[in-house]
Design a protein around this motif. Sequence first.
Motif, PDB file in Angstrom:
ATOM      1  N   THR A 126     -23.270 -23.494 -31.349  1.00  0.00           N
ATOM      2  CA  THR A 126     -23.528 -24.918 -30.572  1.00  0.00           C
ATOM      3  C   THR A 126     -23.356 -24.517 -29.042  1.00  0.00           C
ATOM      4  O   THR A 126     -22.288 -23.875 -28.685  1.00  0.00           O
ATOM      5  CB  THR A 126     -22.548 -25.862 -30.810  1.00  0.00           C
ATOM      6  OG1 THR A 126     -22.453 -26.291 -31.872  1.00  0.00           O
ATOM      7  CG2 THR A 126     -22.940 -27.389 -30.061  1.00  0.00           C
ATOM      8  N   LYS A 127     -24.362 -24.516 -28.342  1.00  0.00           N
ATOM      9  CA  LYS A 127     -24.196 -23.982 -26.668  1.00  0.00           C
ATOM     10  C   LYS A 127     -23.905 -24.998 -25.908  1.00  0.00           C
ATOM     11  O   LYS A 127     -24.467 -26.237 -26.335  1.00  0.00           O
ATOM     12  CB  LYS A 127     -25.772 -23.533 -26.556  1.00  0.00           C
ATOM     13  CG  LYS A 127     -25.598 -23.169 -24.913  1.00  0.00           C
ATOM     14  CD  LYS A 127     -27.305 -22.584 -24.607  1.00  0.00           C
ATOM     15  CE  LYS A 127     -27.448 -22.384 -23.040  1.00  0.00           C
ATOM     16  NZ  LYS A 127     -28.736 -21.966 -22.791  1.00  0.00           N
ATOM     17  N   GLN A 128     -22.874 -24.987 -25.097  1.00  0.00           N
ATOM     18  CA  GLN A 128     -22.610 -25.970 -23.924  1.00  0.00           C
ATOM     19  C   GLN A 128     -23.141 -25.219 -22.681  1.00  0.00           C
ATOM     20  O   GLN A 128     -22.618 -23.878 -22.272  1.00  0.00           O
ATOM     21  CB  GLN A 128     -21.116 -25.906 -23.963  1.00  0.00           C
ATOM     22  CG  GLN A 128     -20.660 -26.539 -25.329  1.00  0.00           C
ATOM     23  CD  GLN A 128     -19.222 -26.616 -25.341  1.00  0.00           C
ATOM     24  OE1 GLN A 128     -18.440 -26.100 -24.509  1.00  0.00           O
ATOM     25  NE2 GLN A 128     -18.438 -26.905 -26.368  1.00  0.00           N
ATOM     26  N   GLY A 129     -23.955 -25.604 -21.966  1.00  0.00           N
ATOM     27  CA  GLY A 129     -24.672 -25.129 -20.716  1.00  0.00           C
ATOM     28  C   GLY A 129     -23.912 -25.460 -19.565  1.00  0.00           C
ATOM     29  O   GLY A 129     -22.720 -26.100 -19.575  1.00  0.00           O
ATOM     30  N   ALA A 132     -22.013 -29.015 -18.754  1.00  0.00           N
ATOM     31  CA  ALA A 132     -21.798 -29.691 -19.733  1.00  0.00           C
ATOM     32  C   ALA A 132     -20.245 -30.376 -19.724  1.00  0.00           C
ATOM     33  O   ALA A 132     -19.498 -29.696 -19.366  1.00  0.00           O
ATOM     34  CB  ALA A 132     -21.970 -28.718 -20.956  1.00  0.00           C
ATOM     35  N   LYS A 133     -20.244 -31.357 -20.459  1.00  0.00           N
ATOM     36  CA  LYS A 133     -18.997 -32.156 -20.592  1.00  0.00           C
ATOM     37  C   LYS A 133     -18.512 -32.186 -21.953  1.00  0.00           C
ATOM     38  O   LYS A 133     -18.609 -33.280 -22.378  1.00  0.00           O
ATOM     39  CB  LYS A 133     -19.035 -33.591 -19.754  1.00  0.00           C
ATOM     40  CG  LYS A 133     -19.021 -33.553 -18.513  1.00  0.00           C
ATOM     41  CD  LYS A 133     -19.055 -34.968 -17.918  1.00  0.00           C
ATOM     42  CE  LYS A 133     -18.992 -34.845 -16.352  1.00  0.00           C
ATOM     43  NZ  LYS A 133     -17.662 -34.674 -15.871  1.00  0.00           N
ATOM     44  N   PRO A 134     -18.185 -31.114 -22.498  1.00  0.00           N
ATOM     45  CA  PRO A 134     -18.057 -31.461 -24.250  1.00  0.00           C
ATOM     46  C   PRO A 134     -16.777 -31.973 -24.477  1.00  0.00           C
ATOM     47  O   PRO A 134     -16.868 -32.363 -25.881  1.00  0.00           O
ATOM     48  CB  PRO A 134     -17.664 -29.771 -24.245  1.00  0.00           C
ATOM     49  CG  PRO A 134     -17.142 -29.203 -23.082  1.00  0.00           C
ATOM     50  CD  PRO A 134     -17.907 -30.057 -22.197  1.00  0.00           C
ATOM     51  N   TYR A 135     -15.941 -32.560 -23.612  1.00  0.00           N
ATOM     52  CA  TYR A 135     -14.589 -33.271 -24.231  1.00  0.00           C
ATOM     53  C   TYR A 135     -14.856 -34.873 -23.546  1.00  0.00           C
ATOM     54  O   TYR A 135     -13.909 -35.418 -23.561  1.00  0.00           O
ATOM     55  CB  TYR A 135     -13.544 -32.717 -23.873  1.00  0.00           C
ATOM     56  CG  TYR A 135     -13.459 -30.948 -24.043  1.00  0.00           C
ATOM     57  CD1 TYR A 135     -13.611 -30.726 -25.505  1.00  0.00           C
ATOM     58  CD2 TYR A 135     -13.301 -30.011 -23.186  1.00  0.00           C
ATOM     59  CE1 TYR A 135     -13.785 -29.521 -25.773  1.00  0.00           C
ATOM     60  CE2 TYR A 135     -13.542 -28.715 -23.473  1.00  0.00           C
ATOM     61  CZ  TYR A 135     -13.364 -28.487 -24.730  1.00  0.00           C
ATOM     62  OH  TYR A 135     -13.402 -27.001 -25.151  1.00  0.00           O
ATOM     63  N   ALA A 136     -16.094 -35.117 -23.356  1.00  0.00           N
ATOM     64  CA  ALA A 136     -16.298 -36.656 -22.634  1.00  0.00           C
ATOM     65  C   ALA A 136     -15.735 -37.460 -23.503  1.00  0.00           C
ATOM     66  O   ALA A 136     -15.191 -38.545 -22.967  1.00  0.00           O
ATOM     67  CB  ALA A 136     -17.616 -36.551 -22.175  1.00  0.00           C
ATOM     68  N   SER A 137     -15.832 -37.452 -24.864  1.00  0.00           N
ATOM     69  CA  SER A 137     -15.519 -38.183 -25.651  1.00  0.00           C
ATOM     70  C   SER A 137     -14.178 -38.110 -26.466  1.00  0.00           C
ATOM     71  O   SER A 137     -13.695 -38.585 -27.479  1.00  0.00           O
ATOM     72  CB  SER A 137     -16.446 -38.431 -26.740  1.00  0.00           C
ATOM     73  OG  SER A 137     -16.629 -37.244 -27.598  1.00  0.00           O
ATOM     74  N   ALA A 138     -13.422 -37.281 -25.688  1.00  0.00           N
ATOM     75  CA  ALA A 138     -12.087 -36.995 -26.172  1.00  0.00           C
ATOM     76  C   ALA A 138     -11.312 -38.045 -26.319  1.00  0.00           C
ATOM     77  O   ALA A 138     -11.342 -39.355 -25.930  1.00  0.00           O
ATOM     78  CB  ALA A 138     -11.108 -35.889 -25.252  1.00  0.00           C
ATOM     79  N   THR A 152     -15.697 -30.223 -16.919  1.00  0.00           N
ATOM     80  CA  THR A 152     -17.170 -29.794 -16.850  1.00  0.00           C
ATOM     81  C   THR A 152     -17.108 -28.379 -16.749  1.00  0.00           C
ATOM     82  O   THR A 152     -16.376 -27.966 -15.870  1.00  0.00           O
ATOM     83  CB  THR A 152     -17.650 -30.167 -15.593  1.00  0.00           C
ATOM     84  OG1 THR A 152     -17.370 -31.704 -15.344  1.00  0.00           O
ATOM     85  CG2 THR A 152     -19.124 -30.051 -15.187  1.00  0.00           C
ATOM     86  N   SER A 153     -17.994 -27.677 -17.663  1.00  0.00           N
ATOM     87  CA  SER A 153     -18.080 -26.154 -17.614  1.00  0.00           C
ATOM     88  C   SER A 153     -18.791 -25.926 -16.299  1.00  0.00           C
ATOM     89  O   SER A 153     -19.827 -26.225 -16.078  1.00  0.00           O
ATOM     90  CB  SER A 153     -18.914 -26.175 -18.962  1.00  0.00           C
ATOM     91  OG  SER A 153     -19.032 -24.519 -19.131  1.00  0.00           O
ATOM     92  N   VAL A 154     -18.486 -24.767 -15.957  1.00  0.00           N
ATOM     93  CA  VAL A 154     -18.949 -23.990 -14.875  1.00  0.00           C
ATOM     94  C   VAL A 154     -19.652 -22.603 -15.308  1.00  0.00           C
ATOM     95  O   VAL A 154     -19.974 -21.863 -14.532  1.00  0.00           O
ATOM     96  CB  VAL A 154     -18.138 -23.876 -13.719  1.00  0.00           C
ATOM     97  CG1 VAL A 154     -17.817 -24.953 -12.908  1.00  0.00           C
ATOM     98  CG2 VAL A 154     -16.952 -23.015 -13.948  1.00  0.00           C
ATOM     99  N   PHE A 155     -19.514 -22.372 -16.728  1.00  0.00           N
ATOM    100  CA  PHE A 155     -20.289 -21.480 -17.478  1.00  0.00           C
ATOM    101  C   PHE A 155     -20.964 -21.806 -18.587  1.00  0.00           C
ATOM    102  O   PHE A 155     -20.750 -22.940 -19.069  1.00  0.00           O
ATOM    103  CB  PHE A 155     -18.921 -20.259 -17.937  1.00  0.00           C
ATOM    104  CG  PHE A 155     -18.008 -19.715 -16.644  1.00  0.00           C
ATOM    105  CD1 PHE A 155     -18.521 -18.786 -16.028  1.00  0.00           C
ATOM    106  CD2 PHE A 155     -17.181 -20.358 -16.596  1.00  0.00           C
ATOM    107  CE1 PHE A 155     -17.636 -18.187 -14.931  1.00  0.00           C
ATOM    108  CE2 PHE A 155     -15.997 -19.689 -15.707  1.00  0.00           C
ATOM    109  CZ  PHE A 155     -16.387 -18.698 -14.779  1.00  0.00           C
ATOM    110  N   GLN A 156     -21.782 -20.987 -19.006  1.00  0.00           N
ATOM    111  CA  GLN A 156     -22.425 -21.276 -20.407  1.00  0.00           C
ATOM    112  C   GLN A 156     -21.306 -20.908 -21.249  1.00  0.00           C
ATOM    113  O   GLN A 156     -20.591 -19.960 -21.243  1.00  0.00           O
ATOM    114  CB  GLN A 156     -23.587 -20.335 -20.533  1.00  0.00           C
ATOM    115  CG  GLN A 156     -24.865 -20.810 -19.781  1.00  0.00           C
ATOM    116  CD  GLN A 156     -25.998 -20.000 -20.055  1.00  0.00           C
ATOM    117  OE1 GLN A 156     -26.059 -18.804 -20.752  1.00  0.00           O
ATOM    118  NE2 GLN A 156     -27.053 -20.493 -19.525  1.00  0.00           N
ATOM    119  N   ARG A 157     -21.403 -21.773 -22.406  1.00  0.00           N
ATOM    120  CA  ARG A 157     -20.119 -21.385 -23.688  1.00  0.00           C
ATOM    121  C   ARG A 157     -20.996 -21.527 -24.892  1.00  0.00           C
ATOM    122  O   ARG A 157     -22.042 -22.162 -25.040  1.00  0.00           O
ATOM    123  CB  ARG A 157     -19.088 -22.269 -23.620  1.00  0.00           C
ATOM    124  CG  ARG A 157     -18.390 -22.541 -21.994  1.00  0.00           C
ATOM    125  CD  ARG A 157     -17.751 -23.857 -21.997  1.00  0.00           C
ATOM    126  NE  ARG A 157     -16.236 -23.563 -22.573  1.00  0.00           N
ATOM    127  CZ  ARG A 157     -15.642 -24.419 -23.167  1.00  0.00           C
ATOM    128  NH1 ARG A 157     -15.937 -25.604 -23.135  1.00  0.00           N
ATOM    129  NH2 ARG A 157     -14.348 -24.040 -23.392  1.00  0.00           N
TER     130      ARG A 157
END
Length: 199
Positions: A126-129, A132-138, A152-157
């Motif tokens: 799963t790519k996080q660009g 991205a806010k991957p934990y917004a629904s934490a 908010t990711s400042v890198f690609q992950r």
Amino acid sequence: MTTLGIMSVLMVLFTGAILQVFKTTSAADALSEAQRELSNAFQRFDRELRYASWIGDPGTVGNRQYVEFAGPVPTTCYQLRLKPGTDGLGVLQMVTWTLGTPPAASATGQTIASQIDLTTGVAPFTKQGYGAKPYASASASPGGAIVGGDFTSVFQRLRVQLTTKVAAGDAQIDTTFTALNTSNQTLATNGCSEGRPTT
């Protein structure tokens, strides 16, 4: 005759116990090997993905799942792919090439881990660009605040979720690797996508 009968019963019990020990040891060894493979995969990904300069969008071609990324030297390309085997299990492979010379669709990659369970229903890559806010629904913490929800990711992950399945149980890896050589300037497309077959 009585002694012989007693000895026969004891031999059967003893043989059964020895066979059970061997079976348990063999199953434990298989699980240990699966965990070792995933540990080695983690270390390999940590070296390769940590310094990636681009991560592609994961996808599926036929029955294989793929994701490509570029190394710190942008002319070095990598591809992770899950090759299905039998019984819902597959093999995780890595292919490396120099930009402009993509591997043939039938090229064999280096095996990173085997016995990968393909029936979990979880996307392995799963790519996080950038942004991205991957934990917004934490979930909320005991105090009621959402912890990490504003990250908010400042890198690609790239999140890698794999489960190996052996008779003795399952071994898992669920880790997100940050590509430190990416930024908001990283282009969405990259020549390393040439390594993914189209059919």
